[in-house]
Design a protein around this motif. Structure first.
Motif, PDB file in Angstrom:
ATOM      1  N   ALA A   1       0.832  -1.210   0.000  1.00  0.00           N
ATOM      2  CA  ALA A   1       0.000   0.000   0.000  1.00  0.00           C
ATOM      3  C   ALA A   1       0.866   1.260   0.000  1.00  0.00           C
ATOM      4  O   ALA A   1       0.576   2.222  -0.726  1.00  0.00           O
ATOM      5  N   ALA A   2       1.934   1.254   0.796  1.00  0.00           N
ATOM      6  CA  ALA A   2       2.832   2.416   0.845  1.00  0.00           C
ATOM      7  C   ALA A   2       3.520   2.619  -0.495  1.00  0.00           C
ATOM      8  O   ALA A   2       3.618   3.750  -0.995  1.00  0.00           O
ATOM      9  N   LEU A   3       3.991   1.535  -1.099  1.00  0.00           N
ATOM     10  CA  LEU A   3       4.641   1.639  -2.411  1.00  0.00           C
ATOM     11  C   LEU A   3       3.650   2.103  -3.470  1.00  0.00           C
ATOM     12  O   LEU A   3       4.002   2.908  -4.340  1.00  0.00           O
ATOM     13  N   GLN A   4       2.427   1.632  -3.396  1.00  0.00           N
ATOM     14  CA  GLN A   4       1.419   2.025  -4.387  1.00  0.00           C
ATOM     15  C   GLN A   4       1.108   3.518  -4.301  1.00  0.00           C
ATOM     16  O   GLN A   4       0.914   4.174  -5.324  1.00  0.00           O
ATOM     17  N   ARG A   5       1.070   4.069  -3.089  1.00  0.00           N
ATOM     18  CA  ARG A   5       0.841   5.517  -2.943  1.00  0.00           C
ATOM     19  C   ARG A   5       1.955   6.305  -3.637  1.00  0.00           C
ATOM     20  O   ARG A   5       1.703   7.339  -4.255  1.00  0.00           O
ATOM     21  N   LEU A   6       3.183   5.818  -3.537  1.00  0.00           N
ATOM     22  CA  LEU A   6       4.298   6.472  -4.229  1.00  0.00           C
ATOM     23  C   LEU A   6       4.180   6.271  -5.740  1.00  0.00           C
ATOM     24  O   LEU A   6       4.402   7.191  -6.519  1.00  0.00           O
ATOM     25  N   LYS A   7       3.820   5.075  -6.144  1.00  0.00           N
ATOM     26  CA  LYS A   7       3.679   4.758  -7.570  1.00  0.00           C
ATOM     27  C   LYS A   7       2.606   5.640  -8.214  1.00  0.00           C
ATOM     28  O   LYS A   7       2.741   6.048  -9.373  1.00  0.00           O
ATOM     29  N   ASP A   8       1.554   5.934  -7.469  1.00  0.00           N
ATOM     30  CA  ASP A   8       0.454   6.756  -7.980  1.00  0.00           C
ATOM     31  C   ASP A   8       0.896   8.179  -8.326  1.00  0.00           C
ATOM     32  O   ASP A   8       0.238   8.865  -9.097  1.00  0.00           O
ATOM     33  N   ILE A   9       2.004   8.625  -7.770  1.00  0.00           N
ATOM     34  CA  ILE A   9       2.554   9.949  -8.088  1.00  0.00           C
ATOM     35  C   ILE A   9       3.119   9.956  -9.507  1.00  0.00           C
ATOM     36  O   ILE A   9       3.192  10.987 -10.155  1.00  0.00           O
ATOM     37  N   GLY A  10       3.531   8.786  -9.976  1.00  0.00           N
ATOM     38  CA  GLY A  10       4.120   8.682 -11.316  1.00  0.00           C
ATOM     39  C   GLY A  10       5.609   8.405 -11.297  1.00  0.00           C
ATOM     40  O   GLY A  10       6.256   8.430 -12.336  1.00  0.00           O
ATOM     41  N   ILE A  11       6.150   8.160 -10.104  1.00  0.00           N
ATOM     42  CA  ILE A  11       7.575   7.862  -9.999  1.00  0.00           C
ATOM     43  C   ILE A  11       7.812   6.369 -10.221  1.00  0.00           C
ATOM     44  O   ILE A  11       6.877   5.571 -10.202  1.00  0.00           O
ATOM     45  N   HIS A  12       9.061   6.012 -10.406  1.00  0.00           N
ATOM     46  CA  HIS A  12       9.456   4.613 -10.534  1.00  0.00           C
ATOM     47  C   HIS A  12       9.929   4.126  -9.169  1.00  0.00           C
ATOM     48  O   HIS A  12      10.377   4.917  -8.335  1.00  0.00           O
ATOM     49  N   LEU A  13       9.840   2.815  -8.967  1.00  0.00           N
ATOM     50  CA  LEU A  13      10.256   2.211  -7.706  1.00  0.00           C
ATOM     51  C   LEU A  13      11.201   1.059  -7.973  1.00  0.00           C
ATOM     52  O   LEU A  13      11.031   0.320  -8.949  1.00  0.00           O
ATOM     53  N   ALA A  14      12.190   0.911  -7.093  1.00  0.00           N
ATOM     54  CA  ALA A  14      13.148  -0.180  -7.213  1.00  0.00           C
ATOM     55  C   ALA A  14      13.360  -0.828  -5.860  1.00  0.00           C
ATOM     56  O   ALA A  14      13.289  -0.159  -4.822  1.00  0.00           O
ATOM     57  N   ILE A  15      13.599  -2.127  -5.885  1.00  0.00           N
ATOM     58  CA  ILE A  15      14.053  -2.825  -4.687  1.00  0.00           C
ATOM     59  C   ILE A  15      15.560  -2.967  -4.832  1.00  0.00           C
ATOM     60  O   ILE A  15      16.056  -3.483  -5.825  1.00  0.00           O
ATOM     61  N   ASP A  16      16.264  -2.489  -3.811  1.00  0.00           N
ATOM     62  CA  ASP A  16      17.727  -2.496  -3.806  1.00  0.00           C
ATOM     63  C   ASP A  16      18.220  -3.643  -2.919  1.00  0.00           C
ATOM     64  O   ASP A  16      17.514  -4.079  -2.011  1.00  0.00           O
ATOM     65  N   ASP A  17      19.416  -4.105  -3.193  1.00  0.00           N
ATOM     66  CA  ASP A  17      20.066  -5.146  -2.385  1.00  0.00           C
ATOM     67  C   ASP A  17      19.255  -6.433  -2.321  1.00  0.00           C
ATOM     68  O   ASP A  17      19.252  -7.122  -1.299  1.00  0.00           O
ATOM     69  N   PHE A  18      18.572  -6.769  -3.428  1.00  0.00           N
ATOM     70  CA  PHE A  18      17.769  -7.987  -3.422  1.00  0.00           C
ATOM     71  C   PHE A  18      18.664  -9.198  -3.218  1.00  0.00           C
ATOM     72  O   PHE A  18      19.715  -9.322  -3.830  1.00  0.00           O
ATOM     73  N   GLY A  19      18.221 -10.084  -2.349  1.00  0.00           N
ATOM     74  CA  GLY A  19      18.965 -11.295  -2.051  1.00  0.00           C
ATOM     75  C   GLY A  19      19.609 -11.259  -0.684  1.00  0.00           C
ATOM     76  O   GLY A  19      20.147 -12.256  -0.218  1.00  0.00           O
ATOM     77  N   THR A  20      19.541 -10.108  -0.002  1.00  0.00           N
ATOM     78  CA  THR A  20      20.134  -9.997   1.326  1.00  0.00           C
ATOM     79  C   THR A  20      19.113 -10.286   2.420  1.00  0.00           C
ATOM     80  O   THR A  20      19.468 -10.460   3.576  1.00  0.00           O
ATOM     81  N   GLY A  21      17.833 -10.314   2.044  1.00  0.00           N
ATOM     82  CA  GLY A  21      16.770 -10.567   3.013  1.00  0.00           C
ATOM     83  C   GLY A  21      16.178 -11.943   2.805  1.00  0.00           C
ATOM     84  O   GLY A  21      16.866 -12.869   2.387  1.00  0.00           O
ATOM     85  N   VAL A  22      14.886 -12.041   3.055  1.00  0.00           N
ATOM     86  CA  VAL A  22      14.229 -13.342   2.948  1.00  0.00           C
ATOM     87  C   VAL A  22      13.182 -13.384   1.841  1.00  0.00           C
ATOM     88  O   VAL A  22      12.425 -14.322   1.752  1.00  0.00           O
ATOM     89  N   SER A  23      13.134 -12.365   0.995  1.00  0.00           N
ATOM     90  CA  SER A  23      12.152 -12.353  -0.076  1.00  0.00           C
ATOM     91  C   SER A  23      12.452 -13.449  -1.084  1.00  0.00           C
ATOM     92  O   SER A  23      13.594 -13.844  -1.280  1.00  0.00           O
TER      93      SER A  23
END
Length: 175
Positions: free
Chosen positions: A131-153
């Motif tokens: 929901a938080a990411l979607q509110r930012l996305k609705d502005i028209g900006i791009h989103l990235a996940i950084d450091d993927f692979g360091t967590g548990v996703s």
């Protein structure tokens, strides 16, 4: 913060196919009076813990957007600006308004901005993060996940996030 000792340096992303600079990532450095330039890992978590990120984050975003706006005015194919944000900023209900106001103030087009959040900052309640990411996305900006692979996703877990870019952690490509 008051001494303007935290400055931005810019790291380019270059297309291997064309050789063009496609993005510039704003990287904060603290020009410490006795220890010299310190990378974000040395002070950002402290800024989060003390609440100073509430001042520092918008200040750095505004400065980076002003810089990127000047690129936009000088170069026809100006690179996209990437700025790191932290979990505390993402969790703040007012953060999308802060981003929207900074974009309006600086004149940077929303599609020229990409906010990067570390994978580790997305751990926990996925619905809240989405929901938080979607509110930012609705502005028209791009989103990235950084450091993927360091967590548990996991890769299937990524499908729930409204992201445009996945930045794999350096530990996966070293060697």
């Amino acid at each position: 913060i008051a001494d303007d000792a935290i400055v931005l340096h810019y790291q380019p992303s270059v297309s291997l196919r064309t050789g063009q600079v496609t993005a510039m990532e704003a990287l904060a450095r603290w020009n410490h009076p006795t220890r010299g330039p310190l990378p974000p890992k040395e002070f950002i978590s402290l800024a989060e813990q003390t609440g100073l990120i509430d001042q520092l984050g918008p200040l750095l975003l505004r400065n980076a957007c002003l810089c990127a706006r000047s690129w936009q005015a000088e170069v026809a194919q100006a690179p996209r600006l990437h700025v790191n944000i932290c979990g505390r900023q993402l969790a703040d209900d007012q953060f999308p308004t802060v981003v929207r106001n900074i974009l309006a103030e600086t004149g940077l087009a929303p599609h020229r901005l990409c906010l990067e959040i570390a994978e580790s900052d997305l751990q926990g309640d996925t619905e809240v993060a989405v929901a938080a990411l979607q509110r930012l996305k609705d502005i028209g900006i791009h989103l990235a996940i950084d450091d993927f692979g360091t967590g548990v996703s996991s890769l299937p877990h990524l499908r729930s996030f409204p992201i445009d870019l996945l930045k794999v952690d350096q530990s996966f490509i070293d060697g």
